[in-house]
Every structure is written in structure tokens, then in C-alpha cells.
Design a protein around this motif. Structure first.
Motif, PDB file in Angstrom:
ATOM      1  N   ALA A 123       0.817  -1.215   0.000  1.00 32.69           N
ATOM      2  CA  ALA A 123       0.000   0.000   0.000  1.00 32.69           C
ATOM      3  C   ALA A 123       0.848   1.262   0.000  1.00 32.69           C
ATOM      4  N   ASP A 124       0.277   2.313  -0.566  1.00 31.00           N
ATOM      5  CA  ASP A 124       0.868   3.649  -0.548  1.00 31.00           C
ATOM      6  C   ASP A 124       0.135   4.577   0.409  1.00 31.00           C
ATOM      7  N   ALA A 125      -1.061   4.168   0.842  1.00 32.99           N
ATOM      8  CA  ALA A 125      -1.883   4.944   1.772  1.00 32.99           C
ATOM      9  C   ALA A 125      -2.902   3.991   2.385  1.00 32.99           C
ATOM     10  N   PHE A 126      -3.513   4.439   3.483  1.00 32.86           N
ATOM     11  CA  PHE A 126      -4.437   3.590   4.236  1.00 32.86           C
ATOM     12  C   PHE A 126      -5.703   4.360   4.567  1.00 32.86           C
ATOM     13  N   VAL A 127      -6.849   3.642   4.500  1.00 28.14           N
ATOM     14  CA  VAL A 127      -8.144   4.234   4.833  1.00 28.14           C
ATOM     15  C   VAL A 127      -8.922   3.234   5.674  1.00 28.14           C
ATOM     16  N   ALA A 128      -9.565   3.725   6.719  1.00 29.36           N
ATOM     17  CA  ALA A 128     -10.485   2.899   7.492  1.00 29.36           C
ATOM     18  C   ALA A 128     -11.906   3.337   7.188  1.00 29.36           C
ATOM     19  N   LEU A 129     -12.739   2.358   6.900  1.00 24.68           N
ATOM     20  CA  LEU A 129     -14.183   2.540   6.758  1.00 24.68           C
ATOM     21  C   LEU A 129     -14.820   1.967   8.024  1.00 24.68           C
ATOM     22  N   PRO A 130     -16.136   2.045   8.154  1.00 28.49           N
ATOM     23  CA  PRO A 130     -16.767   1.430   9.320  1.00 28.49           C
ATOM     24  C   PRO A 130     -16.403  -0.050   9.443  1.00 28.49           C
ATOM     25  N   GLY A 131     -16.226  -0.462  10.677  1.00 34.41           N
ATOM     26  CA  GLY A 131     -15.897  -1.853  10.970  1.00 34.41           C
ATOM     27  C   GLY A 131     -15.821  -2.050  12.466  1.00 34.41           C
ATOM     28  N   GLY A 132     -15.439  -3.251  12.864  1.00 32.56           N
ATOM     29  CA  GLY A 132     -15.390  -3.611  14.274  1.00 32.56           C
ATOM     30  C   GLY A 132     -13.986  -3.565  14.843  1.00 32.56           C
ATOM     31  N   ILE A 133     -13.707  -4.456  15.789  1.00 28.81           N
ATOM     32  CA  ILE A 133     -12.438  -4.399  16.502  1.00 28.81           C
ATOM     33  C   ILE A 133     -11.246  -4.674  15.602  1.00 28.81           C
ATOM     34  N   GLY A 134     -11.427  -5.523  14.600  1.00 29.53           N
ATOM     35  CA  GLY A 134     -10.321  -5.784  13.675  1.00 29.53           C
ATOM     36  C   GLY A 134      -9.955  -4.543  12.889  1.00 29.53           C
ATOM     37  N   THR A 135     -10.951  -3.815  12.426  1.00 23.50           N
ATOM     38  CA  THR A 135     -10.719  -2.574  11.679  1.00 23.50           C
ATOM     39  C   THR A 135     -10.013  -1.549  12.561  1.00 23.50           C
TER      40      THR A 135
ATOM     41  N   ILE B   3      -5.882  11.605   8.932  1.00 28.59           N
ATOM     42  CA  ILE B   3      -6.732  12.421   8.071  1.00 28.59           C
ATOM     43  C   ILE B   3      -8.160  11.883   8.141  1.00 28.59           C
ATOM     44  N   ALA B   4      -9.094  12.735   8.463  1.00 32.25           N
ATOM     45  CA  ALA B   4     -10.496  12.316   8.542  1.00 32.25           C
ATOM     46  C   ALA B   4     -11.343  13.197   7.643  1.00 32.25           C
ATOM     47  N   ASP B   5     -12.227  12.570   6.899  1.00 31.88           N
ATOM     48  CA  ASP B   5     -13.122  13.320   6.025  1.00 31.88           C
ATOM     49  C   ASP B   5     -14.356  12.475   5.751  1.00 31.88           C
ATOM     50  N   ALA B   6     -15.472  13.123   5.538  1.00 33.55           N
ATOM     51  CA  ALA B   6     -16.708  12.434   5.198  1.00 33.55           C
ATOM     52  C   ALA B   6     -16.918  12.352   3.688  1.00 33.55           C
TER      53      ALA B   6
ATOM     54  N   ALA C 133      -2.107  13.988  -1.528  1.00 30.86           N
ATOM     55  CA  ALA C 133      -1.278  15.168  -1.246  1.00 30.86           C
ATOM     56  C   ALA C 133      -0.316  14.921  -0.090  1.00 30.86           C
ATOM     57  N   ASP C 134      -0.667  14.017   0.814  1.00 31.52           N
ATOM     58  CA  ASP C 134       0.164  13.747   1.992  1.00 31.52           C
ATOM     59  C   ASP C 134       1.242  12.681   1.721  1.00 31.52           C
TER      60      ASP C 134
END
Length: 183
Positions: A97-109, A163-166, A177-178
Motif C-alpha cells: 500500500a501507498d496509503a491507508f483508509v479505514a471505513l466502518p468496521g469492528g475491533i479488527g478494523t 486524516i479524517a473526512d466524510a 497530497a500527503d
């Protein structure tokens, strides 16, 4: 660019989670980027992979052998990487990966999000980390993190690195950009 996405193997209770997940998969493909994720066919994970694949994107799944044997792996991916255990899974996903994003999820996320953010803090990588705050799912966590800054347990600069955004497109723009150009 490849985006590693951490998210639930369940659907969640609100249709907006599935809709945002599918939109993210489509947006990744539309940018010509690749997706790296946990390799499952069920829940939001399967929706993300299918949306990206159906939009012509590359999808790399990484799954421990014990989960492949339980037949939860997605069999239609561009590439399924089989690994020995969960630790190897996370390291392999991070390496691709070059970047990471979390979406809704449980303890594993949450565990994956905090580990990869910690790795950045420890300078084990310089890749951007973000959350897609679908329907305010992460707002309580983000407020808590702000509280940890107020109480002196987290530096404000470290908090800003998450970074957080909706908005999907804005989040992807911010992640791009980061990125460390040397990486």
C-alpha cells in the motif's frame, strides 16, 4: 498508487455504509489506483472489492490460510495473496500500500487502523492514514482522540496525521497530497 482499506466483514445496520463502501471502490478504480484489502467476499469487504473490480480496478486481497480454508476468501480478485497468519497479513497489506483508509468496521478494523497509524508515528513508514467518516461513524473516536491531545497523551501533530473526512473524493485527494514523494 495502491490504497489499503480496512473495513468490516459485516454489512452494518445502515445502508449508507454499503453505499459509501461501493462508492469508494469505484472512486479508487476511477483514479486508476489499486485496492489492497483483507481478501474476504463477505460484508463491506466483499462490496468494496466487487465495486472496484466492476469499475475496472485492480484488487489485491491478503488472507491468512486458516480463513481461506474456511472459504471466506473472494475468488474473483486480481490477486489473492495467501499468508500464514494475521501478523503476516497486516505486514503484507502495508507493504503493498501507498496509503491507508479505514471505513466502518469492528475491533479488527480499529486494531488495524491504530497499528498502521502507530507505525507511522514510529516512522516505520511515511504513508498517509485516514478514515472515511461515513454518517459520523468515526466522530466519537475522533472527538476522543482530540481529548487525548487535550490531556497531554497525544501530540497535536500526531493527531493531525490521521486524516479524517466524510467526502470520498476529498479524502482521496488529501491522502494523495500527503504522500511522501520519495516513497
Amino acid at each position: 498508487m495502491h490504497i489499503c482499506v480496512y473495513l468490516g466483514s459485516r454489512e452494518g445496520k445502515h445502508p449508507q455504509f454499503a453505499a459509501a463502501t461501493e462508492a469508494l471502490g469505484q472512486a479508487i478504480a476511477a483514479r486508476g489506483w489499486g485496492l489492497v484489502y483483507g481478501g474476504a467476499r463477505n460484508g463491506l469487504m466483499g462490496r468494496l472489492a466487487n465495486a472496484c473490480l466492476n469499475a475496472g480496478g485492480e484488487v489485491i486481497g491478503v488472507m491468512p490460510e486458516h480463513l481461506v480454508q474456511r472459504e471466506v476468501s473472494h475468488q474473483g480478485l486480481t490477486r489473492l495473496i495467501r499468508v500464514a497468519n494475521m501478523h503476516e497479513r497486516k505486514a503484507t497489506m502495508a507493504a503493498h500500500a501507498d496509503a491507508f483508509v479505514a471505513l466502518p468496521g469492528g475491533i479488527g478494523t480499529l486494531e488495524e487502523l491504530f497499528e498502521i497509524w502507530t507505525w507511522r508515528y514510529l516512522q516505520l513508514h511515511h504513508k498517509p492514514v485516514g478514515v472515511l467518516d461515513v454518517g459520523g461513524f468515526y466522530s466519537g473516536l475522533l472527538n476522543f482522540l482530540d481529548t487525548t491531545v487535550e490531556h497531554g497523551f497525544l501530540d497535536a501533530s500526531t493527531r493531525r496525521e490521521l486524516i479524517a473526512d466524510a467526502d470520498i473524493e476529498r479524502l482521496l485527494d488529501r491522502l494523495a497530497a500527503d504522500r511522501d514523494p520519495a516513497a
